[in-house]
Design a protein around this motif. Structure first.
Motif, short mmCIF file in Angstrom:
data_model
loop_
_atom_site.label_atom_id
_atom_site.label_comp_id
_atom_site.label_asym_id
_atom_site.label_seq_id
_atom_site.Cartn_x
_atom_site.Cartn_y
_atom_site.Cartn_z
N VAL A 12 0.90 -1.14 0.00
CA VAL A 12 0.00 0.00 0.00
C VAL A 12 0.94 1.20 0.00
CG1 VAL A 12 -1.80 1.24 1.21
CG2 VAL A 12 -1.75 -1.26 1.30
N ALA A 13 1.13 1.78 -1.17
CA ALA A 13 2.08 2.88 -1.34
C ALA A 13 1.38 4.05 -2.00
CB ALA A 13 3.26 2.42 -2.20
N ASP A 14 1.95 5.22 -1.83
CA ASP A 14 1.41 6.39 -2.52
C ASP A 14 1.45 6.13 -4.02
OD1 ASP A 14 1.02 7.80 -0.17
OD2 ASP A 14 2.99 8.76 -0.25
N GLU A 15 0.41 6.58 -4.70
CA GLU A 15 0.33 6.40 -6.14
C GLU A 15 1.56 6.99 -6.81
OE1 GLU A 15 -3.45 6.32 -9.15
OE2 GLU A 15 -3.63 7.47 -7.30
N GLY A 16 2.18 6.21 -7.68
CA GLY A 16 3.38 6.64 -8.38
C GLY A 16 4.67 6.30 -7.63
N ARG A 17 4.57 5.79 -6.41
CA ARG A 17 5.75 5.47 -5.61
C ARG A 17 5.91 3.96 -5.41
NH1 ARG A 17 7.13 9.63 -1.51
NH2 ARG A 17 9.06 8.48 -1.54
N GLU A 18 5.08 3.18 -6.10
CA GLU A 18 5.10 1.73 -5.92
C GLU A 18 6.46 1.14 -6.31
OE1 GLU A 18 0.96 3.11 -7.07
OE2 GLU A 18 2.92 3.29 -8.03
N GLU A 19 6.99 1.58 -7.44
CA GLU A 19 8.27 1.04 -7.91
C GLU A 19 9.40 1.36 -6.93
OE1 GLU A 19 11.16 1.60 -11.74
OE2 GLU A 19 9.00 1.55 -12.13
N GLU A 20 9.40 2.57 -6.41
CA GLU A 20 10.40 2.96 -5.41
C GLU A 20 10.29 2.07 -4.17
OE1 GLU A 20 11.35 6.61 -2.33
OE2 GLU A 20 9.93 6.96 -3.95
N ALA A 21 9.06 1.80 -3.73
CA ALA A 21 8.86 0.95 -2.55
C ALA A 21 9.38 -0.45 -2.79
CB ALA A 21 7.37 0.93 -2.18
N VAL A 22 9.12 -1.00 -3.96
CA VAL A 22 9.61 -2.34 -4.30
C VAL A 22 11.15 -2.34 -4.28
CG1 VAL A 22 9.78 -4.07 -6.14
CG2 VAL A 22 7.57 -3.02 -5.61
N THR A 23 11.75 -1.31 -4.86
CA THR A 23 13.22 -1.22 -4.89
C THR A 23 13.79 -1.14 -3.48
OG1 THR A 23 13.16 -0.11 -7.04
CG2 THR A 23 15.16 0.17 -5.72
N ARG A 24 13.19 -0.31 -2.64
CA ARG A 24 13.69 -0.16 -1.26
C ARG A 24 13.54 -1.46 -0.47
NH1 ARG A 24 14.23 5.32 0.94
NH2 ARG A 24 14.02 6.78 -0.79
N LEU A 25 12.43 -2.13 -0.65
CA LEU A 25 12.25 -3.42 0.03
C LEU A 25 13.28 -4.44 -0.45
CD1 LEU A 25 8.36 -3.68 0.05
CD2 LEU A 25 9.85 -3.60 2.07
N SER A 26 13.51 -4.45 -1.72
CA SER A 26 14.48 -5.38 -2.29
C SER A 26 15.89 -5.14 -1.74
CB SER A 26 14.49 -5.25 -3.82
OG SER A 26 15.38 -6.17 -4.38
N ARG A 27 16.23 -3.89 -1.51
CA ARG A 27 17.57 -3.56 -0.98
C ARG A 27 17.81 -4.13 0.41
NH1 ARG A 27 17.64 2.73 -2.85
NH2 ARG A 27 18.12 2.34 -5.04
N VAL A 28 16.74 -4.39 1.15
CA VAL A 28 16.90 -4.95 2.49
C VAL A 28 16.44 -6.41 2.55
CG1 VAL A 28 16.85 -2.75 3.71
CG2 VAL A 28 14.70 -3.96 3.27
#
Length: 130
Positions: A12-28
């Motif tokens: 559940v991410a701000d619209e347009g920020r989904e890809e950034e959230a996936v990338t940040r999760l992947s980094r950890v």
């Protein structure tokens, strides 16, 4: 507080920020994101789903009446940050060690949580609320 890195996640991410959230999760280490809620949090809220909120208190108010808040303030910064400067008598509970510290906190107490910029304190407040 997801312990299983392989657990499927729906964001559940701000619209347009989904890809950034996936990338940040992947980094950890969270590489099993299977989707996201279209429209983000607003679509959840507009659908009438349950939500929770966290009250905020301005730092100036706490400083003005510090005795009122003593014993209830948690500093969730790293130990090195805490050691460099902190409010006297405030407990240091670094966010990255929360699993080890959570059982030392009372379920029936209101805590005031702070960090350097607000990001870690909001995470900690969310954990405590849940």
């Amino acid at each position: 507080m997801i312990e299983d890195l392989d657990q499927p996640l729906i964001l559940v991410a701000d619209e347009g920020r989904e890809e950034e959230a996936v990338t940040r999760l992947s980094r950890v280490g969270y590489d099993n994101t299977i989707g996201y809620l279209k429209g983000g949090f607003n679509s959840w809220k507009q659908a009438g789903k349950n939500i929770a909120t966290i009250d905020e208190v301005e730092a100036a108010e706490v400083v003005k009446d510090l005795d009122k808040y003593k014993g209830s303030i948690l500093d969730v910064r790293k130990e090195s940050e805490y050691e460099s400067q902190h409010i006297p008598e405030v407990k240091n509970v670094p966010l990255d060690f929360i699993n080890e510290e959570i059982n030392l906190l009372s379920e029936n107490k209101t805590y005031y949580v702070h960090c350097a910029g607000g990001y870690r304190s909001m995470i900690m407040a969310s954990i405590l609320k849940s």
